[in-house]
Write a protein that holds these residues in place. Structure first.
Motif, mmCIF file in Angstrom:
data_model
loop_
_atom_site.group_PDB
_atom_site.id
_atom_site.type_symbol
_atom_site.label_atom_id
_atom_site.label_comp_id
_atom_site.label_asym_id
_atom_site.label_seq_id
_atom_site.Cartn_x
_atom_site.Cartn_y
_atom_site.Cartn_z
ATOM 1 N N HIS A 41 -14.206 -21.435 35.662
ATOM 2 C CA HIS A 41 -12.889 -21.128 36.233
ATOM 3 C C HIS A 41 -12.598 -19.623 36.246
ATOM 4 N N GLN A 42 -12.741 -18.977 35.093
ATOM 5 C CA GLN A 42 -12.512 -17.533 34.947
ATOM 6 C C GLN A 42 -11.160 -17.074 35.487
ATOM 7 N N ASN A 43 -10.112 -17.744 35.057
ATOM 8 C CA ASN A 43 -8.757 -17.332 35.417
ATOM 9 C C ASN A 43 -8.558 -17.237 36.933
ATOM 10 N N MET A 44 -8.953 -18.294 37.636
ATOM 11 C CA MET A 44 -8.825 -18.450 39.084
ATOM 12 C C MET A 44 -9.917 -17.759 39.890
ATOM 13 N N HIS A 45 -10.734 -16.921 39.266
ATOM 14 C CA HIS A 45 -11.811 -16.253 40.006
ATOM 15 C C HIS A 45 -12.754 -17.279 40.632
ATOM 16 N N GLY A 46 -13.188 -18.246 39.825
ATOM 17 C CA GLY A 46 -14.128 -19.242 40.318
ATOM 18 C C GLY A 46 -13.598 -20.049 41.484
ATOM 19 N N ILE A 140 -16.362 -30.436 43.424
ATOM 20 C CA ILE A 140 -16.511 -29.315 42.505
ATOM 21 C C ILE A 140 -15.465 -29.421 41.400
ATOM 22 N N ILE A 141 -15.902 -29.131 40.179
ATOM 23 C CA ILE A 141 -15.046 -29.268 39.003
ATOM 24 C C ILE A 141 -15.124 -27.994 38.172
ATOM 25 N N PHE A 142 -13.975 -27.552 37.689
ATOM 26 C CA PHE A 142 -13.889 -26.394 36.797
ATOM 27 C C PHE A 142 -13.343 -26.906 35.462
ATOM 28 N N PRO A 143 -14.214 -27.333 34.540
ATOM 29 C CA PRO A 143 -13.770 -28.050 33.343
ATOM 30 C C PRO A 143 -13.426 -27.185 32.137
ATOM 31 N N ASN A 144 -13.201 -25.890 32.345
ATOM 32 C CA ASN A 144 -12.880 -25.017 31.211
ATOM 33 C C ASN A 144 -11.614 -25.474 30.486
ATOM 34 N N ILE A 145 -11.672 -25.498 29.171
ATOM 35 C CA ILE A 145 -10.468 -25.773 28.387
ATOM 36 C C ILE A 145 -9.558 -24.553 28.420
ATOM 37 N N ASP A 146 -10.140 -23.377 28.209
ATOM 38 C CA ASP A 146 -9.381 -22.129 28.317
ATOM 39 C C ASP A 146 -9.635 -21.542 29.708
ATOM 40 N N TYR A 147 -8.917 -22.080 30.702
ATOM 41 C CA TYR A 147 -9.143 -21.653 32.077
ATOM 42 C C TYR A 147 -8.605 -20.251 32.358
ATOM 43 N N SER A 148 -7.755 -19.714 31.460
ATOM 44 C CA SER A 148 -7.170 -18.388 31.683
ATOM 45 C C SER A 148 -8.087 -17.256 31.235
ATOM 46 N N SER A 149 -9.185 -17.581 30.564
ATOM 47 C CA SER A 149 -10.122 -16.551 30.107
ATOM 48 C C SER A 149 -10.890 -15.968 31.287
ATOM 49 N N SER A 150 -11.022 -14.642 31.311
ATOM 50 C CA SER A 150 -11.774 -13.975 32.372
ATOM 51 C C SER A 150 -13.194 -13.637 31.940
ATOM 52 N N ALA A 152 -17.118 -13.756 31.321
ATOM 53 C CA ALA A 152 -18.197 -14.265 32.162
ATOM 54 C C ALA A 152 -18.854 -15.489 31.545
ATOM 55 N N THR A 153 -18.794 -15.593 30.223
ATOM 56 C CA THR A 153 -19.423 -16.729 29.561
ATOM 57 C C THR A 153 -18.434 -17.879 29.417
ATOM 58 N N VAL A 154 -18.990 -19.076 29.372
ATOM 59 C CA VAL A 154 -18.179 -20.286 29.309
ATOM 60 C C VAL A 154 -17.875 -20.649 27.862
ATOM 61 N N GLY A 155 -16.635 -20.986 27.590
ATOM 62 C CA GLY A 155 -16.263 -21.466 26.263
ATOM 63 C C GLY A 155 -16.376 -22.980 26.219
ATOM 64 N N ASP A 156 -15.454 -23.623 25.523
ATOM 65 C CA ASP A 156 -15.474 -25.081 25.428
ATOM 66 C C ASP A 156 -15.104 -25.710 26.770
ATOM 67 N N GLN A 225 -28.045 -13.638 33.761
ATOM 68 C CA GLN A 225 -29.020 -13.271 34.790
ATOM 69 C C GLN A 225 -28.386 -12.461 35.911
ATOM 70 N N SER A 226 -27.114 -12.719 36.167
ATOM 71 C CA SER A 226 -26.408 -11.991 37.231
ATOM 72 C C SER A 226 -25.985 -10.602 36.794
ATOM 73 N N GLY A 227 -26.064 -10.333 35.479
ATOM 74 C CA GLY A 227 -25.701 -9.020 34.966
ATOM 75 C C GLY A 227 -24.214 -8.790 34.846
ATOM 76 N N ASP A 228 -23.447 -9.881 34.836
ATOM 77 C CA ASP A 228 -21.997 -9.724 34.716
ATOM 78 C C ASP A 228 -21.627 -9.220 33.321
ATOM 79 N N ASP A 229 -20.634 -8.345 33.282
ATOM 80 C CA ASP A 229 -20.141 -7.821 32.011
ATOM 81 C C ASP A 229 -19.399 -8.937 31.298
ATOM 82 N N GLN A 230 -19.863 -9.323 30.121
ATOM 83 C CA GLN A 230 -19.274 -10.453 29.417
ATOM 84 C C GLN A 230 -18.013 -10.097 28.666
#
Length: 237
Positions: A41-46, A140-150, A152-156, A225-230
Protein backbone atom coordinates in the motif's frame (compact mmCIF):
# COMPACT_ATOMS: atom_id res chain seq x y z
CA UNK A 1 -10.42 -9.50 -21.23
CA UNK A 2 -12.79 -6.57 -21.65
CA UNK A 3 -12.17 -3.25 -19.93
CA UNK A 4 -14.83 -3.23 -17.22
CA UNK A 5 -13.93 0.24 -15.89
CA UNK A 6 -16.79 2.71 -16.05
CA UNK A 7 -16.68 6.24 -17.58
CA UNK A 8 -16.04 8.04 -14.26
CA UNK A 9 -13.12 5.79 -13.37
CA UNK A 10 -11.60 6.12 -16.84
CA UNK A 11 -11.97 9.91 -16.77
CA UNK A 12 -10.41 10.08 -13.30
CA UNK A 13 -7.45 8.01 -14.48
CA UNK A 14 -6.96 10.43 -17.35
CA UNK A 15 -7.03 13.41 -14.98
CA UNK A 16 -4.58 11.66 -12.69
CA UNK A 17 -2.24 11.00 -15.60
CA UNK A 18 -1.86 14.77 -16.04
CA UNK A 19 -0.27 15.01 -12.60
CA UNK A 20 1.45 11.65 -12.14
CA UNK A 21 3.80 9.97 -14.55
CA UNK A 22 2.76 6.47 -15.53
CA UNK A 23 5.14 3.74 -14.40
CA UNK A 24 6.65 1.31 -16.85
CA UNK A 25 5.52 -2.29 -16.64
CA UNK A 26 7.77 -5.30 -16.06
CA UNK A 27 6.12 -8.46 -17.52
CA UNK A 28 2.98 -7.70 -15.52
CA UNK A 29 0.57 -8.58 -18.30
CA UNK A 30 2.09 -11.95 -19.27
CA UNK A 31 0.45 -14.25 -16.73
CA UNK A 32 -2.10 -16.74 -18.01
CA UNK A 33 -5.50 -17.16 -16.37
CA UNK A 34 -6.96 -15.24 -13.43
CA UNK A 35 -4.49 -13.72 -10.99
CA UNK A 36 -4.69 -12.25 -7.51
CA UNK A 37 -2.03 -9.55 -7.32
CA UNK A 38 -0.81 -8.75 -3.82
CA UNK A 39 0.83 -5.37 -3.47
CA UNK A 40 2.29 -2.90 -0.98
CA UNK A 41 0.00 0.00 0.00
CA UNK A 42 2.69 2.52 1.06
CA UNK A 43 0.29 5.23 2.17
CA UNK A 44 -1.70 5.26 -1.12
CA UNK A 45 1.41 5.10 -3.34
CA UNK A 46 0.70 1.52 -4.36
CA UNK A 47 -3.01 1.89 -5.23
CA UNK A 48 -2.58 5.18 -7.10
CA UNK A 49 0.39 4.12 -9.20
CA UNK A 50 -0.90 0.63 -9.90
CA UNK A 51 -4.44 1.57 -10.91
CA UNK A 52 -3.03 4.37 -13.08
CA UNK A 53 -0.32 2.32 -14.80
CA UNK A 54 -1.45 -1.29 -14.90
CA UNK A 55 -2.22 -2.28 -18.51
CA UNK A 56 -5.22 -4.43 -17.67
CA UNK A 57 -8.30 -3.66 -15.55
CA UNK A 58 -8.14 -4.79 -11.93
CA UNK A 59 -10.79 -5.36 -9.29
CA UNK A 60 -9.32 -3.78 -6.16
CA UNK A 61 -10.37 -4.89 -2.70
CA UNK A 62 -11.62 -1.79 -0.85
CA UNK A 63 -13.17 -1.39 2.61
CA UNK A 64 -16.96 -1.36 2.41
CA UNK A 65 -17.14 2.05 4.15
CA UNK A 66 -16.09 3.69 0.87
CA UNK A 67 -19.10 2.35 -1.05
CA UNK A 68 -21.76 4.31 0.83
CA UNK A 69 -21.74 8.12 0.97
CA UNK A 70 -23.04 8.32 4.55
CA UNK A 71 -20.59 5.80 6.00
CA UNK A 72 -17.83 7.29 3.86
CA UNK A 73 -18.56 10.76 5.28
CA UNK A 74 -18.28 9.39 8.81
CA UNK A 75 -14.99 7.64 7.97
CA UNK A 76 -13.37 10.82 6.65
CA UNK A 77 -14.84 13.28 9.16
CA UNK A 78 -14.39 11.17 12.30
CA UNK A 79 -11.20 9.29 11.50
CA UNK A 80 -9.15 10.16 8.41
CA UNK A 81 -9.18 13.95 8.63
CA UNK A 82 -9.41 14.23 12.43
CA UNK A 83 -7.50 11.33 14.00
CA UNK A 84 -5.00 10.77 11.17
CA UNK A 85 -4.46 14.32 9.91
CA UNK A 86 -5.33 16.20 13.10
CA UNK A 87 -7.76 18.61 11.43
CA UNK A 88 -10.43 20.52 13.41
CA UNK A 89 -13.81 18.77 13.32
CA UNK A 90 -15.52 21.59 11.41
CA UNK A 91 -12.93 21.62 8.64
CA UNK A 92 -12.99 17.82 8.52
CA UNK A 93 -16.75 17.80 7.95
CA UNK A 94 -16.56 20.50 5.27
CA UNK A 95 -13.93 18.56 3.32
CA UNK A 96 -15.53 15.17 3.95
CA UNK A 97 -18.86 16.17 2.43
CA UNK A 98 -17.85 16.49 -1.26
CA UNK A 99 -15.29 13.68 -1.02
CA UNK A 100 -17.83 11.25 0.44
CA UNK A 101 -20.14 12.00 -2.49
CA UNK A 102 -17.40 11.33 -5.04
CA UNK A 103 -15.44 8.34 -3.68
CA UNK A 104 -18.30 5.79 -3.65
CA UNK A 105 -19.17 6.63 -7.25
CA UNK A 106 -15.50 6.39 -8.26
CA UNK A 107 -14.77 2.99 -6.75
CA UNK A 108 -18.03 1.53 -7.98
CA UNK A 109 -17.17 2.81 -11.46
CA UNK A 110 -13.84 1.00 -11.07
CA UNK A 111 -15.70 -2.23 -10.21
CA UNK A 112 -13.95 -2.50 -6.84
CA UNK A 113 -14.91 -5.32 -4.48
CA UNK A 114 -16.19 -4.27 -1.02
CA UNK A 115 -14.41 -5.87 1.92
CA UNK A 116 -16.47 -6.42 5.06
CA UNK A 117 -13.73 -6.93 7.63
CA UNK A 118 -14.89 -8.53 10.89
CA UNK A 119 -18.39 -9.19 9.58
CA UNK A 120 -20.30 -12.17 8.25
CA UNK A 121 -20.77 -10.14 5.09
CA UNK A 122 -17.15 -10.99 4.26
CA UNK A 123 -18.64 -14.00 2.49
CA UNK A 124 -20.06 -11.55 -0.06
CA UNK A 125 -16.50 -10.35 -0.62
CA UNK A 126 -15.28 -13.85 -1.41
CA UNK A 127 -18.34 -14.66 -3.51
CA UNK A 128 -17.78 -11.62 -5.71
CA UNK A 129 -14.03 -12.30 -5.89
CA UNK A 130 -14.51 -15.90 -7.07
CA UNK A 131 -17.09 -14.68 -9.57
CA UNK A 132 -14.71 -12.25 -11.28
CA UNK A 133 -11.81 -14.72 -11.16
CA UNK A 134 -13.95 -17.36 -12.85
CA UNK A 135 -14.70 -14.76 -15.53
CA UNK A 136 -10.94 -14.57 -16.21
CA UNK A 137 -10.55 -11.15 -14.59
CA UNK A 138 -7.85 -10.09 -12.14
CA UNK A 139 -7.97 -8.90 -8.53
CA UNK A 140 -5.52 -6.74 -6.60
CA UNK A 141 -5.22 -6.59 -2.82
CA UNK A 142 -3.21 -4.30 -0.55
CA UNK A 143 -3.25 -6.23 2.76
CA UNK A 144 -0.99 -3.98 4.85
CA UNK A 145 -2.08 -3.62 8.46
CA UNK A 146 -0.22 -0.31 8.71
CA UNK A 147 -1.32 1.08 5.35
CA UNK A 148 -0.18 4.62 6.29
CA UNK A 149 3.51 3.63 6.38
CA UNK A 150 5.57 4.94 3.45
CA UNK A 151 8.41 2.47 4.06
CA UNK A 152 9.52 0.47 1.03
CA UNK A 153 9.47 -2.72 3.07
CA UNK A 154 6.31 -4.51 4.06
CA UNK A 155 5.31 -4.83 7.70
CA UNK A 156 2.59 -7.11 9.04
CA UNK A 157 -0.10 -8.22 6.62
CA UNK A 158 -3.70 -9.32 7.05
CA UNK A 159 -3.99 -12.94 5.96
CA UNK A 160 -7.76 -13.24 5.51
CA UNK A 161 -7.49 -12.65 1.75
CA UNK A 162 -5.83 -16.06 1.40
CA UNK A 163 -9.23 -17.71 1.90
CA UNK A 164 -9.69 -16.86 -1.77
CA UNK A 165 -7.61 -19.98 -2.40
CA UNK A 166 -9.95 -22.14 -0.32
CA UNK A 167 -13.10 -21.04 -2.11
CA UNK A 168 -11.52 -20.94 -5.57
CA UNK A 169 -10.12 -24.46 -5.18
CA UNK A 170 -13.43 -25.76 -3.83
CA UNK A 171 -15.26 -24.44 -6.88
CA UNK A 172 -12.71 -25.12 -9.63
CA UNK A 173 -10.33 -27.79 -8.33
CA UNK A 174 -7.45 -25.47 -9.22
CA UNK A 175 -5.09 -23.35 -7.12
CA UNK A 176 -5.32 -19.60 -7.63
CA UNK A 177 -2.19 -17.74 -8.66
CA UNK A 178 -0.96 -15.09 -6.19
CA UNK A 179 1.52 -12.66 -7.76
CA UNK A 180 3.50 -10.15 -5.65
CA UNK A 181 3.41 -6.74 -7.32
CA UNK A 182 5.58 -3.82 -6.25
CA UNK A 183 5.48 -0.18 -7.38
CA UNK A 184 9.09 1.01 -7.31
CA UNK A 185 9.55 4.72 -6.69
CA UNK A 186 13.19 4.65 -7.79
CA UNK A 187 12.70 2.65 -10.99
CA UNK A 188 9.33 4.25 -11.74
CA UNK A 189 8.15 0.78 -12.62
CA UNK A 190 5.68 -1.91 -11.63
CA UNK A 191 7.65 -5.08 -10.98
CA UNK A 192 6.34 -8.55 -10.27
CA UNK A 193 7.73 -11.39 -8.24
CA UNK A 194 7.48 -15.14 -8.69
CA UNK A 195 3.91 -16.48 -8.86
CA UNK A 196 2.96 -18.22 -5.62
CA UNK A 197 0.56 -21.15 -5.29
CA UNK A 198 -0.72 -23.22 -2.40
CA UNK A 199 0.89 -26.64 -2.48
CA UNK A 200 -0.96 -29.92 -2.68
CA UNK A 201 -0.96 -32.20 0.35
CA UNK A 202 -0.75 -29.48 3.01
CA UNK A 203 -3.39 -28.40 5.52
CA UNK A 204 -4.91 -25.05 4.63
CA UNK A 205 -4.16 -23.32 7.95
CA UNK A 206 -0.49 -24.33 7.84
CA UNK A 207 -0.13 -23.52 4.17
CA UNK A 208 -1.77 -20.11 4.67
CA UNK A 209 1.07 -19.09 7.02
CA UNK A 210 3.64 -20.39 4.54
CA UNK A 211 2.14 -18.53 1.57
CA UNK A 212 1.74 -15.28 3.52
CA UNK A 213 5.41 -15.36 4.51
CA UNK A 214 6.44 -16.07 0.92
CA UNK A 215 4.42 -13.09 -0.31
CA UNK A 216 5.89 -10.82 2.33
CA UNK A 217 9.45 -12.01 1.60
CA UNK A 218 8.95 -11.58 -2.14
CA UNK A 219 7.59 -8.03 -1.80
CA UNK A 220 10.52 -7.01 0.39
CA UNK A 221 12.95 -8.60 -2.06
CA UNK A 222 11.40 -6.60 -4.92
CA UNK A 223 11.87 -3.39 -2.90
CA UNK A 224 15.54 -4.18 -2.28
CA UNK A 225 16.18 -5.27 -5.88
CA UNK A 226 14.57 -2.06 -7.11
CA UNK A 227 16.96 -0.01 -4.98
CA UNK A 228 14.20 1.85 -3.18
CA UNK A 229 15.27 3.79 -0.10
CA UNK A 230 13.78 1.85 2.81
CA UNK A 231 14.02 4.64 5.31
CA UNK A 232 13.16 7.77 3.40
CA UNK A 233 9.58 8.66 2.74
CA UNK A 234 8.91 9.87 -0.79
CA UNK A 235 5.99 11.42 -2.54
CA UNK A 236 3.95 9.51 -5.11
CA UNK A 237 4.93 10.13 -8.72
Amino acid sequence: MSNFYGPLFKFSRWILSLFYKKYSVDKVANFKGPVVYVSHHQNMHGPIVTLLSFPKPLHVWALHVFFNKHICFKQYSEFTFTKRFGWPKTLAKIMAFPISRFIPKLIQSGQAIPVYRGSRSIMDTFKKTIEVLNAGEHVIIFPNIDYSSSSATVGDLYDGFLFIEKYFFKETGRHICFVPLYASKKKKALVTGTPIYFRDGHKFQEERKFVLEKIKTELNALAIQSGDDQGKEEKVG
